[in-house]
Design an enzyme around this catalytic site. Sequence first.
Site: not given
Length: 442
Positions: A209, A239, A319, A321, A337
């Site tokens: 993402h 992801d 942040g 991720s 994720s």
Amino acid sequence: MPKRKAAIAVGGVAALGAAAILLPNANASQDGASDDSAAPRTLKAADASDLASQLAGLLGDAFAGSYYDADSQQLVVNVVPGDNNNIIVQAKKAGATVREVDNSLAELDSGAQTLKSEATIPGTAWAVDPRTNKILVTADSTVTGAKWDQLESTVESLGSGMATIKKSEGTFKTFLSGGDAIFAGGARCSAGFNVTAGDGTPAFLTAGHCGVAAEAWADAEGGEPIATVDQATFPGEGDFALVKYDDPATEAPSDVNVGGGQTVQISQAADAEVGLQVFRMGSTTGLSDGQVLGLDATVNYPEGTVTGLIQTDVCAEPGDSGGALFTQDGLAIGLTSGGSGDCTVGGETFFQPVTTALEAVGATLGAGDAAGGAGAGEEAGAGEEAGAGEEAGVGEEVGAGEEAGVGEEAGAGEEAGVGEEAGVGEDAGAGGADDSGLTETH
């Protein structure tokens, strides 16, 4: 669940990451038991994962999942015995603790397919929990009224003993905002693991993402881009994103920056096992730890459904991720994720398995010599002398004392954390949010 800060303990001779760790044979006992012994073997968590994979093939349809019992340091294998009692003998001979259960993996998978077709509602998630031999269904705070009724009736339709449902206080969202922070416009994420792309160029893995949110990423807020997205998957079957460094001469070491000047050397990628103790590094909240709770999780984010994830109780925030999920032995497990909650109240957090991401993008860890176990040889200080013991690993006590290296201040705090070069500091809490959570920062 209160916030849990992990600490890297520095041993008398070496810190974690000073040498690669060579895993012992998955079938070898840590206590010297012979191969033909029927007594359960004591195993490291990573070795238990390897043994579980072997038993899954050995037992076939009778295999109903497994998990690692951290207290006894044993692998527990679920079996649906049927008329063949020999499968229990086989599993015990392999060194596992055997537990007979009612639900087969095929039945649990069928239940998950029913949930997918009848209850794909934003704010819901489900994964198989081998410790209960059921599907664990979770609904966040947005699932109310008719949505909750739909989810509850679908779970009930699966029959008693097939699934459980619980409510989460938070909201499922992706944690796009940043191991080391990376920036693109108003978005911030974390780099996961350095890899070598299929064409031999240096790159890193991060969350998908993040990869679909922006194409060019910098290592400082407002800085010049240093890497460009090559491949990204989100939502859908994973992801993850492969981001290539723009400079082909970039040195991309196979390690994770855990703050305080310390790094964890990554020796290879490995599959997760329920019960495995794991550590997560992100540029917002620093280093935190917890356990794997479920595998092959399905999460229904506002942006769409993502499948094949790892469910844990490790906290994370926007942040984080794309940040690295790894073990104290230097095994790369996952990429952050999303999830619910934060590192104050806790919550569920989901990770993209590194093994499937590497396979999908055609990359290898580090400089290409660490994937699949390479680079973890005897010269690397393999074994207990390599600092793999309690003295050199990740401290067993969460938030280990100041002398243990990275203590309470080793997270996202202003004094410690990843350090200014990693983009963590006073600016780590800056940013805004939108309803999707894709550009939310803390």
